[in-house]
Design an enzyme around this catalytic site. Structure first.
Site, PDB file in Angstrom:
ATOM      1  N   ASP A   1      -0.037  37.465 115.245  1.00  0.00           N
ATOM      2  CA  ASP A   1      -0.187  37.403 116.687  1.00  0.00           C
ATOM      3  C   ASP A   1      -1.069  38.291 117.276  1.00  0.00           C
ATOM      4  OD1 ASP A   1       1.319  39.708 116.078  1.00  0.00           O
ATOM      5  OD2 ASP A   1       2.984  39.312 117.475  1.00  0.00           O
TER       6      ASP A   1
ATOM      7  N   CYS B   1       4.449  38.055 113.043  1.00  0.00           N
ATOM      8  CA  CYS B   1       4.412  38.641 114.370  1.00  0.00           C
ATOM      9  C   CYS B   1       5.386  39.496 114.724  1.00  0.00           C
ATOM     10  CB  CYS B   1       4.660  37.196 115.199  1.00  0.00           C
ATOM     11  SG  CYS B   1       3.601  35.632 114.859  1.00  0.00           S
ATOM     12  N   HIS B   2       5.177  40.005 115.905  1.00  0.00           N
ATOM     13  CA  HIS B   2       6.175  40.992 116.476  1.00  0.00           C
ATOM     14  C   HIS B   2       7.467  40.478 116.987  1.00  0.00           C
ATOM     15  CE1 HIS B   2       2.260  42.997 116.762  1.00  0.00           C
ATOM     16  NE2 HIS B   2       3.157  44.228 116.855  1.00  0.00           N
ATOM     17  N   ASP B   3       8.574  41.209 116.938  1.00  0.00           N
ATOM     18  CA  ASP B   3      10.068  40.731 117.344  1.00  0.00           C
ATOM     19  C   ASP B   3      10.321  39.614 116.389  1.00  0.00           C
ATOM     20  OD1 ASP B   3       9.965  42.961 119.053  1.00  0.00           O
ATOM     21  OD2 ASP B   3       9.237  41.792 120.484  1.00  0.00           O
TER      22      ASP B   3
ATOM     23  N   ARG C   1       9.211  36.645 116.964  1.00  0.00           N
ATOM     24  CA  ARG C   1       8.450  35.531 117.321  1.00  0.00           C
ATOM     25  C   ARG C   1       8.128  34.622 115.779  1.00  0.00           C
ATOM     26  NH1 ARG C   1       7.491  31.645 119.844  1.00  0.00           N
ATOM     27  NH2 ARG C   1       5.408  31.095 120.372  1.00  0.00           N
TER      28      ARG C   1
END
Length: 146
Positions: free
Chosen positions: A66, A8-10, A12
């Site tokens: 995500d 996922c991004h960041d 997450r």
């Protein structure tokens, strides 16, 4: 047992894995790959390839992403074409992943794909489902014949 690569991004992906492990204990064959702003596609590919091999026991690996179409999803899609029994799922959430915990041990990768998409629809989809909507382009004739 099916392996999981949560990507996922960041932060997450790691947050999801940490929450799962806090509640259920250490998860075997489960890896998190975070995609941070500025991370190159090449580095993301290498990280996800490593995670794929670490999570794979030969029964299949599920990429849990995500956002459909985003870099983690695209890299997972490319990797899935090189490995049999790999599925790419988009739109996942922590509650949905928790619902699917027991299915890792009892389902094939394609059964898992169908079940998670059914439970998470309409927000959740898979690469396979997207390909059914948009089949690959196939040439009907040879362009190089004169």
């Amino acid at each position: 047992m099916l392996g999981w690569v949560i990507t996922c991004h960041d932060d997450r992906a790691q947050e999801i894995l940490d929450a799962l492990e806090k509640k259920h204990g250490a998860l075997l064959q489960c890896r998190a790959v975070n995609f941070w702003r500025g991370l190159s596609s090449n580095m993301l590919s290498r990280m996800m390839c490593d995670a794929l091999h670490e999570a794979d026991s030969g029964e299949g690996v599920i990429f849990l992403t995500d956002i459909a179409g985003a870099p983690p999803y695209r890299v997972a899609s490319l990797l899935s074409h090189k490995h049999s029994r790999c599925e790419v799922i988009s739109g996942v959430t922590l509650p949905l992943i928790e619902q699917m915990m027991a299915c890792r041990e009892t389902m094939t990768s394609s059964e898992f794909r169908e079940r998670i998409v059914e439970l998470g629809a309409p927000e959740v989809s898979s690469l396979w489902h997207q390909q059914q909507k948009n089949p690959p382009f196939v040439l009907k004739h040879n362009l190089y014949e004169y």
